[in-house]
Design a protein around this motif. Structure first.
Motif, PDB file in Angstrom:
ATOM      1  N   ILE A   1      -3.948   1.847   4.994  1.00 22.22           N
ATOM      2  CA  ILE A   1      -2.792   2.697   5.260  1.00 22.22           C
ATOM      3  C   ILE A   1      -3.289   4.078   5.655  1.00 22.22           C
ATOM      4  O   ILE A   1      -4.284   4.575   5.116  1.00 22.22           O
ATOM      5  CB  ILE A   1      -1.856   2.769   4.030  1.00 22.22           C
ATOM      6  N   SER A   2      -2.606   4.685   6.611  1.00 19.28           N
ATOM      7  CA  SER A   2      -2.980   6.027   7.059  1.00 19.28           C
ATOM      8  C   SER A   2      -1.727   6.741   7.540  1.00 19.28           C
ATOM      9  O   SER A   2      -0.672   6.131   7.690  1.00 19.28           O
ATOM     10  CB  SER A   2      -4.027   5.956   8.169  1.00 19.28           C
ATOM     11  N   ARG A   3      -1.870   8.062   7.778  1.00 22.62           N
ATOM     12  CA  ARG A   3      -0.725   8.796   8.304  1.00 22.62           C
ATOM     13  C   ARG A   3      -1.175   9.800   9.337  1.00 22.62           C
ATOM     14  O   ARG A   3      -2.307  10.277   9.310  1.00 22.62           O
ATOM     15  CB  ARG A   3       0.085   9.478   7.173  1.00 22.62           C
ATOM     16  N   ASP A   4      -0.249  10.099  10.234  1.00 21.39           N
ATOM     17  CA  ASP A   4      -0.478  11.102  11.275  1.00 21.39           C
ATOM     18  C   ASP A   4       0.551  12.199  11.032  1.00 21.39           C
ATOM     19  O   ASP A   4       1.740  12.013  11.308  1.00 21.39           O
ATOM     20  CB  ASP A   4      -0.307  10.465  12.649  1.00 21.39           C
TER      21      ASP A   4
ATOM     22  N   ALA B   1       0.846  -1.194   0.000  1.00 25.08           N
ATOM     23  CA  ALA B   1       0.000   0.000   0.000  1.00 25.08           C
ATOM     24  C   ALA B   1       0.878   1.239   0.000  1.00 25.08           C
ATOM     25  O   ALA B   1       2.040   1.193   0.411  1.00 25.08           O
ATOM     26  CB  ALA B   1      -0.921   0.014   1.212  1.00 25.08           C
ATOM     27  N   ALA B   2       0.303   2.349  -0.458  1.00 26.10           N
ATOM     28  CA  ALA B   2       1.012   3.626  -0.455  1.00 26.10           C
ATOM     29  C   ALA B   2       0.038   4.747  -0.150  1.00 26.10           C
ATOM     30  O   ALA B   2      -1.167   4.634  -0.411  1.00 26.10           O
ATOM     31  CB  ALA B   2       1.691   3.875  -1.804  1.00 26.10           C
ATOM     32  N   ILE B   3       0.584   5.843   0.385  1.00 24.69           N
ATOM     33  CA  ILE B   3      -0.238   7.018   0.690  1.00 24.69           C
ATOM     34  C   ILE B   3       0.565   8.266   0.364  1.00 24.69           C
ATOM     35  O   ILE B   3       1.753   8.359   0.678  1.00 24.69           O
ATOM     36  CB  ILE B   3      -0.690   6.998   2.173  1.00 24.69           C
TER      37      ILE B   3
ATOM     38  N   LEU C   1      -3.125   3.988  -2.502  1.00 21.50           N
ATOM     39  CA  LEU C   1      -3.029   2.967  -3.534  1.00 21.50           C
ATOM     40  C   LEU C   1      -2.791   1.646  -2.823  1.00 21.50           C
ATOM     41  O   LEU C   1      -1.964   1.583  -1.907  1.00 21.50           O
ATOM     42  CB  LEU C   1      -1.858   3.285  -4.473  1.00 21.50           C
ATOM     43  N   TYR C   2      -3.514   0.612  -3.245  1.00 27.61           N
ATOM     44  CA  TYR C   2      -3.403  -0.679  -2.590  1.00 27.61           C
ATOM     45  C   TYR C   2      -3.125  -1.782  -3.606  1.00 27.61           C
ATOM     46  O   TYR C   2      -3.569  -1.724  -4.752  1.00 27.61           O
ATOM     47  CB  TYR C   2      -4.700  -1.031  -1.855  1.00 27.61           C
TER      48      TYR C   2
ATOM     49  N   LEU D   1      -0.010   0.925   9.050  1.00 26.06           N
ATOM     50  CA  LEU D   1      -0.652  -0.092   8.224  1.00 26.06           C
ATOM     51  C   LEU D   1      -1.489  -0.953   9.157  1.00 26.06           C
ATOM     52  O   LEU D   1      -0.944  -1.719   9.956  1.00 26.06           O
ATOM     53  CB  LEU D   1       0.359  -0.948   7.474  1.00 26.06           C
ATOM     54  N   GLN D   2      -2.784  -0.759   9.089  1.00 22.29           N
ATOM     55  CA  GLN D   2      -3.712  -1.564   9.878  1.00 22.29           C
ATOM     56  C   GLN D   2      -4.041  -2.815   9.086  1.00 22.29           C
ATOM     57  O   GLN D   2      -4.565  -2.717   7.969  1.00 22.29           O
ATOM     58  CB  GLN D   2      -4.981  -0.779  10.186  1.00 22.29           C
TER      59      GLN D   2
END
Length: 122
Positions: free
Chosen positions: A70-73, A49-51, A59-60, A81-82
Motif C-alpha cells: 500500500i502506498s499514497r501520493d 492493508a492500511a496506511i 499495517l498489513y 494497492l500494488q
C-alpha cells in the motif's frame, strides 16, 4: 462530502499483478488512515492493508505475506494497492476506506468507496 473512488480492478491470471487506485476527495485527509478491505462472495469483508496518510506507516494482513503493498501520493490524494503473485483466492471486491486510526477493524473506518472487482483466474 467525502468521496472515495476505486479503480484498477479487472481479470488477471494467477501469478499476475494489478494496481488498484483510490482517489479521495471532499476533505483534507492528512490526519486520516486509508485502508483496503476485500470481500469475496459469501464471505465477510476482511482487512487487507492500511496506511497512515501523514506518516506513511503501514499495517498489513498476515495472509498477504509480502505480495501486496500500500502506498499514497499526497499530491494526487490517491492511495494505491500494488498486488503481485495473485492467486485465485484473491478474487474479491476490493474496497477503499478512510478513518481516524490505523486498525484491522471495519468499524474504525467511516468512509467507504463503492468497490472494484478483482478476478484471478487459475
Amino acid at each position: 462530502q467525502v468521496q472515495l473512488v476505486e479503480s484498477g480492478g479487472g481479470l488477471v491470471q494467477a501469478g499476475g499483478s494489478l494496481r488498484l487506485s483510490c482517489a479521495a476527495s471532499g476533505r483534507t485527509f492528512s490526519s486520516y488512515t486509508m485502508a483496503w478491505f476485500r470481500q469475496a462472495p459469501g464471505k465477510e469483508r476482511e482487512f487487507v492493508a492500511a496506511i497512515r496518510w501523514s506518516t506513511g506507516s503501514t499495517l498489513y494482513a498476515d495472509f498477504m505475506k509480502g505480495r501486496f503493498a500500500i502506498s499514497r501520493d499526497n499530491a494526487e490524494n490517491t492511495v494505491y494497492l500494488q498486488m503481485s503473485s495473485l492467486k485465485p483466492e484473491d478474487t474479491a471486491v476490493y474496497y477503499c476506506a478512510a478513518g481516524g486510526s490505523v486498525s484491522y477493524h471495519r468499524s474504525a473506518y467511516a468512509y467507504w468507496g463503492q468497490g472494484t472487482q478483482v478476478t484471478v483466474s487459475s
